[in-house]
Design a protein around this motif. Structure first.
Motif, PDB file in Angstrom:
ATOM      1  N   LEU A   1       0.779  -1.391   0.065  1.00  0.00           N
ATOM      2  CA  LEU A   1      -0.089  -0.189  -0.164  1.00  0.00           C
ATOM      3  C   LEU A   1       1.049   1.338  -0.031  1.00  0.00           C
ATOM      4  O   LEU A   1       1.952   1.335   0.577  1.00  0.00           O
ATOM      5  CB  LEU A   1      -0.652  -0.042   1.125  1.00  0.00           C
ATOM      6  N   SER A   2       0.575   2.337  -0.617  1.00  0.00           N
ATOM      7  CA  SER A   2       1.059   3.700  -0.595  1.00  0.00           C
ATOM      8  C   SER A   2       0.454   4.494   0.307  1.00  0.00           C
ATOM      9  O   SER A   2      -0.640   4.664   0.467  1.00  0.00           O
ATOM     10  CB  SER A   2       0.924   4.315  -2.101  1.00  0.00           C
ATOM     11  N   PHE A   3       1.401   5.220   1.362  1.00  0.00           N
ATOM     12  CA  PHE A   3       0.822   6.107   2.115  1.00  0.00           C
ATOM     13  C   PHE A   3       1.371   7.353   1.714  1.00  0.00           C
ATOM     14  O   PHE A   3       1.393   8.456   2.696  1.00  0.00           O
ATOM     15  CB  PHE A   3       1.244   5.601   3.558  1.00  0.00           C
ATOM     16  N   ALA A   4       1.445   7.728   0.679  1.00  0.00           N
ATOM     17  CA  ALA A   4       1.796   9.042   0.016  1.00  0.00           C
ATOM     18  C   ALA A   4       0.850   9.951   0.252  1.00  0.00           C
ATOM     19  O   ALA A   4      -0.476   9.468   0.510  1.00  0.00           O
ATOM     20  CB  ALA A   4       2.424   9.111  -1.422  1.00  0.00           C
TER      21      ALA A   4
ATOM     22  N   TYR B   1     -13.374  -3.540   3.797  1.00  0.00           N
ATOM     23  CA  TYR B   1     -12.745  -3.357   5.013  1.00  0.00           C
ATOM     24  C   TYR B   1     -11.231  -3.176   4.589  1.00  0.00           C
ATOM     25  O   TYR B   1     -10.579  -2.821   5.561  1.00  0.00           O
ATOM     26  CB  TYR B   1     -13.077  -4.584   6.127  1.00  0.00           C
ATOM     27  N   ALA B   2     -10.719  -4.067   3.776  1.00  0.00           N
ATOM     28  CA  ALA B   2      -9.412  -3.525   3.048  1.00  0.00           C
ATOM     29  C   ALA B   2      -9.249  -2.301   2.769  1.00  0.00           C
ATOM     30  O   ALA B   2      -8.387  -1.582   3.110  1.00  0.00           O
ATOM     31  CB  ALA B   2      -9.114  -4.536   2.050  1.00  0.00           C
ATOM     32  N   ALA B   3     -10.434  -1.661   2.307  1.00  0.00           N
ATOM     33  CA  ALA B   3     -10.252  -0.272   1.792  1.00  0.00           C
ATOM     34  C   ALA B   3     -10.324   0.794   3.156  1.00  0.00           C
ATOM     35  O   ALA B   3      -9.568   1.584   3.220  1.00  0.00           O
ATOM     36  CB  ALA B   3     -11.677   0.116   0.961  1.00  0.00           C
ATOM     37  N   LEU B   4     -11.234   0.460   4.164  1.00  0.00           N
ATOM     38  CA  LEU B   4     -11.217   1.160   5.379  1.00  0.00           C
ATOM     39  C   LEU B   4      -9.922   0.942   6.034  1.00  0.00           C
ATOM     40  O   LEU B   4      -9.259   2.052   6.669  1.00  0.00           O
ATOM     41  CB  LEU B   4     -12.202   0.474   6.109  1.00  0.00           C
ATOM     42  N   TYR B   5      -9.075  -0.112   6.130  1.00  0.00           N
ATOM     43  CA  TYR B   5      -7.757  -0.477   6.823  1.00  0.00           C
ATOM     44  C   TYR B   5      -6.939   0.588   6.103  1.00  0.00           C
ATOM     45  O   TYR B   5      -5.996   1.051   6.878  1.00  0.00           O
ATOM     46  CB  TYR B   5      -7.411  -1.759   7.007  1.00  0.00           C
ATOM     47  N   ARG B   6      -6.945   0.645   4.686  1.00  0.00           N
ATOM     48  CA  ARG B   6      -5.820   1.260   3.895  1.00  0.00           C
ATOM     49  C   ARG B   6      -5.992   2.760   4.292  1.00  0.00           C
ATOM     50  O   ARG B   6      -4.978   3.539   4.548  1.00  0.00           O
ATOM     51  CB  ARG B   6      -6.124   1.135   2.427  1.00  0.00           C
TER      52      ARG B   6
END
Length: 228
Positions: free
Chosen positions: A14-17, A29-34
């Protein structure tokens, strides 16, 4: 890696830029966690697994939104937040629900799951991401009965919200979507139904269940004519 079946999310993928160019996961829930891991740094250094012991098997009862609110609250607590406001949990639930519905969900399920109780909910077409959510204080329900009617028949195709809205628009001669109307056009559509909504709110808040007239609704000292 993101595995759709068991919602396993690998932070390395995942990118946290700031602009987050990584593809939004297809699992709610993967989208929420991201989203939360991108904002709450403590989550980026932990391995977290969420297990749902039981979920209601029926579609259309708010599963995706309620689980989104619960998982969001859990992740925020792990990250160190002592208590999350209902408006914050609404955003979390809506993040999951939007993915679950393949677009933008109405927000009603997310509001019910995040705020609890009985709510008055209305869309803000100028700011769709921020609907108007007003928790109501209920009067005594002593002697009141509510009837829940399920019109679903096993031998018929299950309807959906989109089809219902289209049928209503066709029957009412409406050629535009709500977001494409101006305030006056929407008010003209709501005019026939607003007195009923106001009467229902008064009944719930004050416990006054009897309508004073088949054609009139009394609301805070004012009689409103109800369309026939």
């Amino acid at each position: 890696t993101i595995k759709e079946n068991n919602v396993e999310v690998g932070l390395a993928s995942l990118s946290f830029a700031p602009k987050g160019r990584a593809k939004i996961p297809a699992h709610p829930y993967a989208a929420l966690y991201r989203k939360l891991a991108g904002r709450l740094k403590p989550l980026q250094h932990l391995q977290i697994r969420a297990r749902v012991k039981y979920a209601w098997p029926l579609k259309g009862v708010g599963n995706s939104a309620s689980l989104g609110a619960a998982i969001g609250a859990g992740l925020r607590k792990i990250a160190g937040e002592k208590k999350s406001a209902p408006s914050v949990l609404f955003d979390d639930a809506q993040t999951a629900d939007n993915v679950a519905h393949g677009g933008r969900s109405s927000g009603i399920d997310a509001a019910a799951a995040s705020y609890g109780g009985v709510l008055e909910f209305s869309k803000d077409f100028k700011n769709p991401a921020r609907p108007k959510i007003l928790p109501l204080k209920l009067a005594s329900m002593h002697g009141v009965e509510f009837v829940l009617v399920n019109t679903y028949a096993a031998d018929k195709e299950r309807g959906d919200t989109s089809s219902l809205i289209s049928a209503f628009a066709k029957a009412s001669g409406i050629g535009k979507k709500p977001a494409g109307m101006d305030d006056g056009e929407r008010a003209a559509v709501f005019e026939a139904y607003s007195p009923l909504q106001l009467f229902a709110r008064r009944a719930l808040e004050r416990g006054e269940w009897a309508c004073p007239s088949p054609r009139f609704v009394h609301w805070r000292g004012t009689f409103l004519q109800r369309s026939t």
